[in-house]
Design a protein around this motif. Structure first.
Motif, mmCIF file in Angstrom:
data_model
loop_
_atom_site.group_PDB
_atom_site.id
_atom_site.type_symbol
_atom_site.label_atom_id
_atom_site.label_comp_id
_atom_site.label_asym_id
_atom_site.label_seq_id
_atom_site.Cartn_x
_atom_site.Cartn_y
_atom_site.Cartn_z
ATOM 1 N N SER A 55 9.034 -148.341 -19.845
ATOM 2 C CA SER A 55 9.180 -147.182 -20.720
ATOM 3 C C SER A 55 10.142 -146.173 -20.112
ATOM 4 O O SER A 55 9.942 -145.713 -18.989
ATOM 5 N N ALA A 111 7.724 -143.117 -26.107
ATOM 6 C CA ALA A 111 8.587 -144.200 -25.650
ATOM 7 C C ALA A 111 7.761 -145.325 -25.037
ATOM 8 O O ALA A 111 8.315 -146.328 -24.584
ATOM 9 N N ALA A 112 6.447 -145.151 -24.994
ATOM 10 C CA ALA A 112 5.584 -146.174 -24.410
ATOM 11 C C ALA A 112 5.620 -147.447 -25.250
ATOM 12 O O ALA A 112 5.780 -147.384 -26.476
ATOM 13 N N PRO A 113 5.468 -148.617 -24.617
ATOM 14 C CA PRO A 113 5.505 -149.875 -25.369
ATOM 15 C C PRO A 113 4.416 -149.938 -26.432
ATOM 16 O O PRO A 113 3.257 -149.643 -26.148
ATOM 17 N N ASN A 117 11.215 -150.689 -23.074
ATOM 18 C CA ASN A 117 11.535 -149.685 -24.080
ATOM 19 C C ASN A 117 12.377 -148.566 -23.483
ATOM 20 O O ASN A 117 11.960 -147.913 -22.521
ATOM 21 N N CYS A 123 4.792 -139.776 -23.402
ATOM 22 C CA CYS A 123 5.896 -140.623 -22.981
ATOM 23 C C CYS A 123 5.816 -140.881 -21.497
ATOM 24 O O CYS A 123 5.567 -139.979 -20.704
ATOM 25 N N SER A 124 6.065 -142.095 -21.093
ATOM 26 C CA SER A 124 6.011 -142.446 -19.688
ATOM 27 C C SER A 124 7.182 -141.847 -18.945
ATOM 28 O O SER A 124 8.257 -141.671 -19.482
#
Length: 340
Positions: A312, A142-144, A151, A21-22
């Motif tokens: 993100s 949660a990354a695009p 996102n 996740c970013s």
């Protein structure tokens, strides 16, 4: 917190940070300005493609969207798919054709089915915010997954891991020895719930739970939760901890009267807070969904006006100082976003 293609949970769950996740505060991968930025004095139109108008969780999101939009020269509309994936796909496709909205915020009932219409929206120059649940085939990030989207996500696997973490902590409050934990699924064979359930069960087993029971479907209503709890107690009267959506546990909790059982909920409702504050439940996964709705509107409006925003954001990291792990201590002084 906390579900989702029918009566939601959403109930809703949490949060060990995932490397996939970013970082929400890192703008290195920020979503760039829209192809044609809207002037500051233009009143923007926002389409909110929520789970269902009848759902309390989606209503909390909607309240946040409306509040931010009204304060920032924008007008929002709730498009009600009533938890139906194909209806939501058709609604978004119609919106792309009509070019009715400058910004769309999507709570996807079916994250896979929504990929193509969201791609169409991005290609049409519409600012797209994917909110709460991922759009695409991955449920651990949660990354695009659709290029060009913004996102703000609560990854289902992170949710499941957070529920498991609280469940293992809850074990220590009701037993000194082995701990038998039941995880009530939201919906059977629903991709988001499947990913969350698998993450929770794996984390519970890895964390030392003596036995993990996950074959009961608690759903997202008190009635469905009551039925699941009745069946659970018949098969496993010695269960120590029960995890499920906040709505389901409202039906399940009274059946534990007089027994040494505690609960971990998945949702940020006033009812969930009350159970935790009274000590009836050990904790609840407390994602501030109204705040997430407001943040989704903020990111969408800013991008539509030409500002650079993160593409993100992990919701629980960005919006809470307790990673949504809502123990009594963590929730002290905090107010729930909605009522079930």
């Amino acid at each position: 917190m906390i579900r989702i293609a029918r009566p939601l949970a959403v109930g809703l769950a949490a949060v060990a940070a995932l490397t996939a996740c970013s970082n929400p505060n890192n703008n290195d991968n920020a979503a760039g300005s829209a192809a044609s930025a809207a002037p500051a004095d233009k009143k923007l139109s926002i389409g909110f493609f929520g789970f269902a108008k009848a759902n309390s969780f989606a209503q909390a999101t909607w309240a946040g969207v409306q509040e931010y939009a009204n304060a920032n020269n924008a007008e929002a509309t709730f498009l009600d798919s009533n938890f139906d994936g194909p209806t939501q796909v058709n609604q978004l496709q119609d919106a792309v054709t009509s070019k009715r909205y400058d910004v769309v915020i999507v709570q996807a009932n079916d994250g896979t089915a929504m990929v193509n219409p969201i791609k169409q929206a991005v290609a049409a120059g519409i600012t797209v915010v994917v909110e709460f649940t991922p759009v695409g085939g991955k449920y651990d990030t949660a990354a695009p997954q659709v290029p060009g989207t913004i996102n703000i996500i609560d990854p289902p696997t992170v949710n499941g891991e957070g529920l498991a973490k609280m469940g293992l902590e809850a074990c220590k409050t009701v037993t000194d020895g082995g701990c038998k934990v039941a995880y009530l699924q939201g919906f059977a064979n629903y991709p988001l719930d499947t990913a969350r359930t698998e993450a929770a069960v794996n984390a519970l087993k890895a964390g030392g739970a003596t036995e993990v029971i996950s074959n009961f479907v608690g759903g997202y209503t008190p009635d469905s939760g009551r039925g699941a709890m009745q069946n659970l107690l018949q098969a496993h009267p010695d269960v120590n901890v029960v995890i499920g959506s906040s709505q389901a546990l409202q039906g399940a909790t009274p059946l534990a009267a007089g027994k040494k059982i505690t609960f971990v909920g998945n949702g940020n409702s006033t009812q969930a807070y009350d159970f935790v504050n009274k000590g009836t439940w050990y904790a609840t996964y407390a994602l501030p969904e109204k705040a997430e709705g407001a943040k989704a509107a903020e990111l969408g409006i800013k991008k539509a006006r030409g500002e650079s925003v993160p593409d993100s954001t992990v919701a629980c990291e960005a919006l809470t100082d307790y990673n949504c792990l809502g123990t009594k201590e963590a929730l002290t002084g905090k107010t729930a976003d909605y009522s079930d």
